[in-house]
Enzyme design. Structure first.
Site, PDB file in Angstrom:
ATOM      1  N   SER A 176       0.752  -1.344  -0.074  1.00 21.57           N
ATOM      2  CA  SER A 176      -0.012  -0.034  -0.047  1.00 21.57           C
ATOM      3  C   SER A 176       0.833   1.245   0.110  1.00 21.57           C
ATOM      4  CB  SER A 176      -1.136   0.074   1.168  1.00 21.57           C
ATOM      5  OG  SER A 176      -0.263  -0.252   2.469  1.00 21.57           O
ATOM      6  N   HIS A 204      -5.387  -3.110  -2.794  1.00 18.03           N
ATOM      7  CA  HIS A 204      -5.092  -2.147  -3.668  1.00 18.03           C
ATOM      8  C   HIS A 204      -4.953  -2.882  -4.901  1.00 18.03           C
ATOM      9  CE1 HIS A 204      -4.133   1.041  -0.832  1.00 18.03           C
ATOM     10  NE2 HIS A 204      -3.702  -0.065  -0.245  1.00 18.03           N
ATOM     11  N   LYS A 236     -11.598   1.283  -1.619  1.00 18.88           N
ATOM     12  CA  LYS A 236     -10.494   1.612  -2.577  1.00 18.88           C
ATOM     13  C   LYS A 236     -11.160   1.678  -3.912  1.00 18.88           C
ATOM     14  CE  LYS A 236      -7.471   1.203   0.959  1.00 18.88           C
ATOM     15  NZ  LYS A 236      -7.134   0.530   1.852  1.00 18.88           N
TER      16      LYS A 236
HETATM   17  C1  LIG Z   1      -6.840   0.019   3.381  1.00 17.77           C
HETATM   18  C2  LIG Z   1      -6.434  -1.125   3.869  1.00 17.77           C
HETATM   19  C3  LIG Z   1      -6.978  -2.069   4.728  1.00 17.77           C
HETATM   20  C4  LIG Z   1      -8.202  -1.786   5.547  1.00 17.77           C
HETATM   21  O1  LIG Z   1      -9.339  -1.638   4.923  1.00 17.77           O
HETATM   22  P1  LIG Z   1     -10.564  -0.790   5.354  1.00 17.77           P
HETATM   23  O2  LIG Z   1     -11.615  -1.252   4.684  1.00 17.77           O
HETATM   24  O3  LIG Z   1     -10.030   0.736   5.329  1.00 17.77           O
HETATM   25  O4  LIG Z   1     -10.286  -1.034   6.965  1.00 17.77           O
HETATM   26  C5  LIG Z   1      -6.394  -3.209   4.962  1.00 17.77           C
HETATM   27  N1  LIG Z   1      -5.353  -3.567   4.190  1.00 17.77           N
HETATM   28  C6  LIG Z   1      -4.707  -3.017   3.210  1.00 17.77           C
HETATM   29  C7  LIG Z   1      -3.509  -3.425   2.480  1.00 17.77           C
HETATM   30  C8  LIG Z   1      -5.255  -1.851   2.884  1.00 17.77           C
HETATM   31  O5  LIG Z   1      -4.421  -0.792   2.094  1.00 17.77           O
END
Ligand SMILES: *Cc1c(COP(=O)(O)O)cnc(C)c1O
Length: 392
Positions: A176, A204, A236
């Site tokens: 990320s 992502h 995302k």
């Molecule tokens: C954003 C993210 C999460 C968390 O997800 P949310 O739904 O925002 O709680 C978990 N793992 C990764 C790799 C992320 O980028």
């Protein structure tokens, strides 16, 4: 007795690590209003431009009219409604797996899954650059917890040799804060050879990666045997909120029985599931979003190279510019903002010490002219902040 919060906060300030929340006063998109200022933003994770899509909004409104607003109870009591169920079936079909389970957030999906699968006497091995939710999950599980070198199958292999009990190997799909891909074919081979399980959090990758947006697993053509536990998040590229785990019948039934962050929380609003069903449809069918996004990524990388910026090994929408020093990263972010451009400075402890960066993210909602504006502003800011001295 005192917690001395004032001293902790002061130390955070002097370390240039103090966090402030920008106030977003518009919907998500390339053009935003933040703290009263109109800005061209390159920092959200809405990679396909679906967070403010009229059809997704319409699906949400129709869902609320039909199903109400609140989930009302946990899934195991009476909160598991028809839209949740339909979304799970659609996500199972999308990922080509027997079942999928909907979670309220990605953080909870990761906590719930890791703690349901391993505990005392077991082993969890994680990439050292994994998302915080995965690292927290490993610690909370009570299993022996070990981090291997970033994306290093040899480092993983030596740890697999010493592992005891059920062993879960956990990695981000697309990292990320770096934008690079996990070397999944190699990691899967090592993991299977040792009788361990591989869990991939592809928060992502779903959307931007894979011919149909199926993420890193589709990108590499891997099977459920290679990656038994597949996590995706919906906040995302899907542009909504929540997360899912996809896998075998037994995996999903086990999570329903044992994943505490699944059991002891209210289901997400059913209307949200209606919105996600629509965004899933757009994500799968509108290939032009991925194609346009990939063209912008190429444009950005070529332009950044010409300016002499230090990019990372990434062909995903996450295109960080390595800075190193936290204070300089914050200063550059501020200079860009004075020119109407928003790019977030990411600092430790979110990234390792000495690796502060500007995290540029691109979206299918951007256009070429906007990427050009970003490149011009970066060129000017790096010039002004004395790029030459860093290369000396
Ligand atoms: C954003 C993210 C999460 C968390 O997800 P949310 O739904 O925002 O709680 C978990 N793992 C990764 C790799 C992320 O980028």
């Amino acid at each position: 007795m005192s917690f001395d919060l004032a001293a902790r906060l002061a130390a955070r300030r002097t370390d240039n690590l103090y966090r402030q929340r920008p106030l977003l006063q518009s919907p998500q998109g390339p053009q935003v209003v933040v703290d009263g200022q109109p800005l061209l933003a390159f920092c959200n994770n809405d990679y396909l431009g679906l967070a403010n899509h009229p059809q997704v909004i319409e699906a949400w409104q129709a869902g609320a009219a039909r199903w109400g607003v609140g989930g009302g109870a946990s899934h195991l009591v009476v909160g598991h409604s028809t839209p949740h169920h339909a979304l799970e079936e659609a996500l199972a079909e999308f990922t080509g797996r027997p079942r999928a389970l909907l979670f309220t957030t990605g953080y909870m999906a990761n906590l719930g899954t890791v703690t349901a699968l391993v505990g005392q006497g077991d082993t969890v091995l994680e990439d050292r650059l994994n998302h915080a939710s995965l690292l927290d999950a490993g610690l909370l599980s009570g299993a022996r917890f070990n981090r291997y070198l970033h994306n290093d199958a040899a480092s993983l292999a030596t740890r697999l040799e010493k592992a005891c009990g059920n062993t879960l190997v956990v990695t981000d799909g697309v990292f990320s804060m770096d934008g690079d891909l996990a070397d999944l074919p190699t990691l899967a081979r090592e993991t299977r050879a040792r009788g361990a399980w591989l869990m991939v959090d592809d928060a992502h990758g779903f959307g931007p990666l894979g011919a149909k947006g199926g993420g890193i697993v589709e990108h590499f053509g891997l099977s459920q045997e290679d990656v038994p536990v597949l996590v995706g998040t919906l906040g995302k590229a899907f542009g909504t909120a929540g997360a899912f785990v996809a896998g075998s019948e037994e995996l999903i039934e086990s999570l329903i029985q044992f994943a505490r962050p699944y059991i002891y929380t209210t289901s997400q609003p059913p209307a949200l599931a209606c919105a996600t069903l629509k965004s899933l449809e757009l994500l799968r069918s509108e290939h032009w979003r991925r194609e346009h996004l990939n063209a912008l990524i190429r444009q950005f990388r070529e332009g950044a190279e010409q300016i002499g910026l230090e990019l990372m090994d990434s062909f995903t929408p996450i295109q960080p510019i390595m800075i190193g020093d936290s204070a300089r990263a914050v200063r550059l972010s501020q200079m860009l903002r004075e020119r109407g451009i928003m790019v977030t400075a990411i600092r430790p402890p979110t990234v390792p010490a000495g690796s502060a960066r500007l995290r540029v993210t691109l979206s299918a909602a951007h256009n070429e002219a906007q990427v050009r504006l970003l490149l011009d502003a970066l060129d000017e800011c790096f010039r002004l902040s004395g790029r030459e001295s860093d290369h000396a």
